[in-house]
Design a protein around this motif. Structure first.
Motif, PDB file in Angstrom:
ATOM      1  N   TYR A 131       1.133   7.349  -7.137  1.00  0.00           N
ATOM      2  CA  TYR A 131       0.797   8.759  -6.894  1.00  0.00           C
ATOM      3  C   TYR A 131       1.662   9.688  -7.747  1.00  0.00           C
ATOM      4  O   TYR A 131       1.170  10.683  -8.300  1.00  0.00           O
ATOM      5  N   LYS A 132       2.941   9.379  -7.871  1.00  0.00           N
ATOM      6  CA  LYS A 132       3.827  10.208  -8.684  1.00  0.00           C
ATOM      7  C   LYS A 132       3.383  10.227 -10.148  1.00  0.00           C
ATOM      8  O   LYS A 132       3.574  11.214 -10.852  1.00  0.00           O
ATOM      9  N   LYS A 133       2.759   9.126 -10.602  1.00  0.00           N
ATOM     10  CA  LYS A 133       2.327   9.028 -11.996  1.00  0.00           C
ATOM     11  C   LYS A 133       1.004   9.747 -12.260  1.00  0.00           C
ATOM     12  O   LYS A 133       0.770  10.234 -13.367  1.00  0.00           O
ATOM     13  N   VAL A 134       0.129   9.790 -11.245  1.00  0.00           N
ATOM     14  CA  VAL A 134      -1.235  10.287 -11.490  1.00  0.00           C
ATOM     15  C   VAL A 134      -1.565  11.577 -10.737  1.00  0.00           C
ATOM     16  O   VAL A 134      -2.683  12.079 -10.852  1.00  0.00           O
ATOM     17  N   LYS A 135      -0.639  12.128  -9.981  1.00  0.00           N
ATOM     18  CA  LYS A 135      -0.969  13.254  -9.111  1.00  0.00           C
ATOM     19  C   LYS A 135      -1.534  14.447  -9.878  1.00  0.00           C
ATOM     20  O   LYS A 135      -2.392  15.172  -9.361  1.00  0.00           O
ATOM     21  N   ASN A 136      -1.092  14.631 -11.105  1.00  0.00           N
ATOM     22  CA  ASN A 136      -1.593  15.769 -11.894  1.00  0.00           C
ATOM     23  C   ASN A 136      -2.996  15.505 -12.450  1.00  0.00           C
ATOM     24  O   ASN A 136      -3.643  16.436 -12.957  1.00  0.00           O
TER      25      ASN A 136
ATOM     26  N   PHE B 109       0.815  -1.217   0.000  1.00  0.00           N
ATOM     27  CA  PHE B 109       0.000   0.000   0.000  1.00  0.00           C
ATOM     28  C   PHE B 109       0.846   1.263   0.000  1.00  0.00           C
ATOM     29  O   PHE B 109       0.510   2.246  -0.670  1.00  0.00           O
ATOM     30  N   THR B 110       1.938   1.264   0.759  1.00  0.00           N
ATOM     31  CA  THR B 110       2.734   2.486   0.876  1.00  0.00           C
ATOM     32  C   THR B 110       3.659   2.710  -0.319  1.00  0.00           C
ATOM     33  O   THR B 110       3.606   3.757  -0.962  1.00  0.00           O
ATOM     34  N   PHE B 111       4.478   1.744  -0.639  1.00  0.00           N
ATOM     35  CA  PHE B 111       5.475   1.956  -1.697  1.00  0.00           C
ATOM     36  C   PHE B 111       4.849   1.930  -3.093  1.00  0.00           C
ATOM     37  O   PHE B 111       5.157   2.793  -3.927  1.00  0.00           O
ATOM     38  N   TYR B 112       3.978   0.970  -3.354  1.00  0.00           N
ATOM     39  CA  TYR B 112       3.310   0.950  -4.653  1.00  0.00           C
ATOM     40  C   TYR B 112       2.358   2.137  -4.777  1.00  0.00           C
ATOM     41  O   TYR B 112       2.238   2.739  -5.849  1.00  0.00           O
ATOM     42  N   GLY B 113       1.713   2.487  -3.670  1.00  0.00           N
ATOM     43  CA  GLY B 113       0.828   3.653  -3.676  1.00  0.00           C
ATOM     44  C   GLY B 113       1.590   4.935  -3.984  1.00  0.00           C
ATOM     45  O   GLY B 113       1.120   5.778  -4.757  1.00  0.00           O
ATOM     46  N   PHE B 114       2.788   5.081  -3.389  1.00  0.00           N
ATOM     47  CA  PHE B 114       3.611   6.261  -3.647  1.00  0.00           C
ATOM     48  C   PHE B 114       4.070   6.302  -5.097  1.00  0.00           C
ATOM     49  O   PHE B 114       4.073   7.362  -5.743  1.00  0.00           O
ATOM     50  N   TYR B 115       4.421   5.144  -5.633  1.00  0.00           N
ATOM     51  CA  TYR B 115       4.839   5.048  -7.046  1.00  0.00           C
ATOM     52  C   TYR B 115       3.699   5.489  -7.971  1.00  0.00           C
ATOM     53  O   TYR B 115       3.912   6.278  -8.907  1.00  0.00           O
TER      54      TYR B 115
ATOM     55  N   LYS C  54      -5.108   4.446  -6.994  1.00  0.00           N
ATOM     56  CA  LYS C  54      -5.178   3.331  -7.945  1.00  0.00           C
ATOM     57  C   LYS C  54      -6.357   3.500  -8.901  1.00  0.00           C
ATOM     58  O   LYS C  54      -6.234   3.199 -10.103  1.00  0.00           O
ATOM     59  N   ASN C  55      -7.477   3.995  -8.393  1.00  0.00           N
ATOM     60  CA  ASN C  55      -8.646   4.208  -9.236  1.00  0.00           C
ATOM     61  C   ASN C  55      -8.348   5.231 -10.328  1.00  0.00           C
ATOM     62  O   ASN C  55      -8.738   5.051 -11.492  1.00  0.00           O
ATOM     63  N   ARG C  56      -7.654   6.289  -9.955  1.00  0.00           N
ATOM     64  CA  ARG C  56      -7.292   7.313 -10.949  1.00  0.00           C
ATOM     65  C   ARG C  56      -6.336   6.719 -11.977  1.00  0.00           C
ATOM     66  O   ARG C  56      -6.417   7.049 -13.180  1.00  0.00           O
ATOM     67  N   ALA C  57      -5.423   5.859 -11.545  1.00  0.00           N
ATOM     68  CA  ALA C  57      -4.492   5.216 -12.483  1.00  0.00           C
ATOM     69  C   ALA C  57      -5.251   4.331 -13.466  1.00  0.00           C
ATOM     70  O   ALA C  57      -4.929   4.294 -14.664  1.00  0.00           O
ATOM     71  N   ILE C  58      -6.257   3.611 -12.982  1.00  0.00           N
ATOM     72  CA  ILE C  58      -7.072   2.753 -13.851  1.00  0.00           C
ATOM     73  C   ILE C  58      -7.835   3.600 -14.866  1.00  0.00           C
ATOM     74  O   ILE C  58      -7.884   3.279 -16.062  1.00  0.00           O
TER      75      ILE C  58
END
Length: 412
Positions: free
Chosen positions: A337-342, A329-335, A395-399
């Motif tokens: 987040y960097k991709k989808v934060k915008n 949850f933490t490390f994959y979530g952080f990864y 994760k939902n935003r990434a999907i």
């Protein structure tokens, strides 16, 4: 010994236990069918219910179930002692407000009835998390995956079944998050914001450390629009007054606010020198040293037992079934987040920020007084609902982003 052995084969206790299970099954069936639409999630929750009932039956009638030894037995035995001697003693609010009154009501030593109550609390927690994720419009496949993880995490299932306070605390946290998310999505319902504080207050009755979850809430309220200022200042004033009046209780996990006691708690020998103790070579002699080592304390609190702590198969199993979930949850979530934060909406960013702040403060406080993996696994279970919400949004935003890119490639 199993709880039932202590009753010397009391038939009344056996019958009350069986009746408790029947009532639980009927009530749970009604709750699941009336609140859940997806058949796959219904199956997950019924499986969760079945596993917890099996755990409770083994713990009560066959042998002490793993991770449900000393603390659980102490809570239950003190509750029965209180009933037999017409006193109200115990190991804190969990005894005073839940266990002791329950034994006065049922009048027989049926520990499985207590565990049945905890199973019900856990079901309500999962129903609240489901409701939160639905309100956030989480995609169905991700929704099913997250409910599967939170409902069937083996070690969490054990802790939330035993005669321990974890289940009721996490239930109140889930109700609090549900109210806070409703407030964040509407921004008009101040009653929901107030309820989010009340629910955390109820959870803090059983362990004061969870009060620090409200740090994210306070920041959310203090960063609103001008027409919300009166409400925000009221919350801040009430929070300040509450902290001043009850700081010893609120800071229980770090020694009640007394620096010497904070240092003593951080170096509590029976904790850090236990078989699953970590950072045993570190001894702090000042508050400054605690602050310096705090990142290490927080890391091991979140992820122990880590590979460097492995003593045998039990530590390896605990790492696979528990620590790895937090790492994911933490490390994959952080990864992600960097991709989808915008691409996140403003509300999504705010929820992530406020919950992240709540997690940081709560983990910091708990980590100071926790120096072994067993205690860490129990206490960090309290932040699972917050981690689930943060990860679900990211994760939902990434999907959604991936689906949009696939659609654009097909149409071009």
């Amino acid at each position: 010994m199993p709880y039932y052995a202590a009753t010397n084969g009391d038939i009344a206790a056996l019958l009350v236990g069986i009746l408790s299970i029947v009532v639980l099954i009927v009530l749970s069936t009604i709750l699941i069918n009336s609140n859940i639409k997806e058949n796959s999630i219904k199956k997950i929750l019924f499986l969760m219910l079945f596993i917890q009932i099996i755990i409770a039956c083994i713990d009560n009638y066959i042998t002490i179930f793993p991770l449900m030894g000393f603390d659980a037995r102490a809570f239950e035995s003190l509750a029965w002692f209180s009933y037999e001697n017409n006193v109200n003693v115990g190991r804190g609010a969990y005894n005073y407000y839940i266990l002791n009154p329950l034994y006065k009501i049922i009048k027989v030593r049926s520990a499985i009835t207590i565990e049945v109550l905890n199973i019900l609390f856990n079901l309500l927690t999962n129903l609240n998390i489901y409701s939160i994720l639905k309100n956030l419009k989480i995609k169905k496949q991700l929704l099913v995956l997250l409910i599967f993880i939170v409902a069937l995490s083996p070690i969490s299932l054990i802790y939330r079944t035993g005669v321990l306070r974890e289940s009721i605390i996490i239930m109140f946290i889930s109700y609090s998050l549900k109210s806070f998310i409703t407030f964040m999505l509407s921004k008009k319902n101040n009653i929901e914001a107030l309820k989010s504080f009340i629910y955390i207050g109820l959870g803090a009755i059983f362990h004061s450390g969870v009060i620090f979850i409200t740090t994210g809430y306070l920041i959310a309220l203090l960063s609103g629009k001008k027409n919300q200022k009166i409400f925000q200042y009221l919350i801040l004033i009430l929070g300040a007054i509450g902290f001043i009046l009850f700081k010893d209780t609120l800071l229980e996990k770090v020694g009640g606010g007394d620096i010497d006691t904070i240092i003593a708690v951080n170096n509590y020998t029976s904790l850090k020198m236990a078989g699953s103790g970590y950072l045993q070579s570190i001894t702090t002699t000042s508050l400054g040293q605690i602050v310096v080592y705090l990142p290490l304390f927080m890391f091991y609190f979140l992820y122990s037992p880590t590979p460097d702590m492995f003593r045998g198969i039990l530590d390896i199993v605990s790492f696979i079934l528990n620590s790895s979930i937090y790492l994911y949850f933490t490390f994959y979530g952080f990864y992600l987040y960097k991709k989808v934060k915008n691409q996140l909406t403003l509300t999504e960013k705010k929820i992530i920020k406020y919950f992240f702040i709540s997690i940081i403060f709560t983990v910091a406080v708990f980590s100071v007084g926790t120096r072994n993996a067993g205690t860490a696994m129990r206490h960090r279970d309290k932040i699972v609902p917050l981690l689930i919400v943060i990860f679900a949004i990211i994760k939902n935003r990434a999907i959604l982003l991936r689906e949009r890119r696939i659609y654009e490639r097909r149409t071009n």
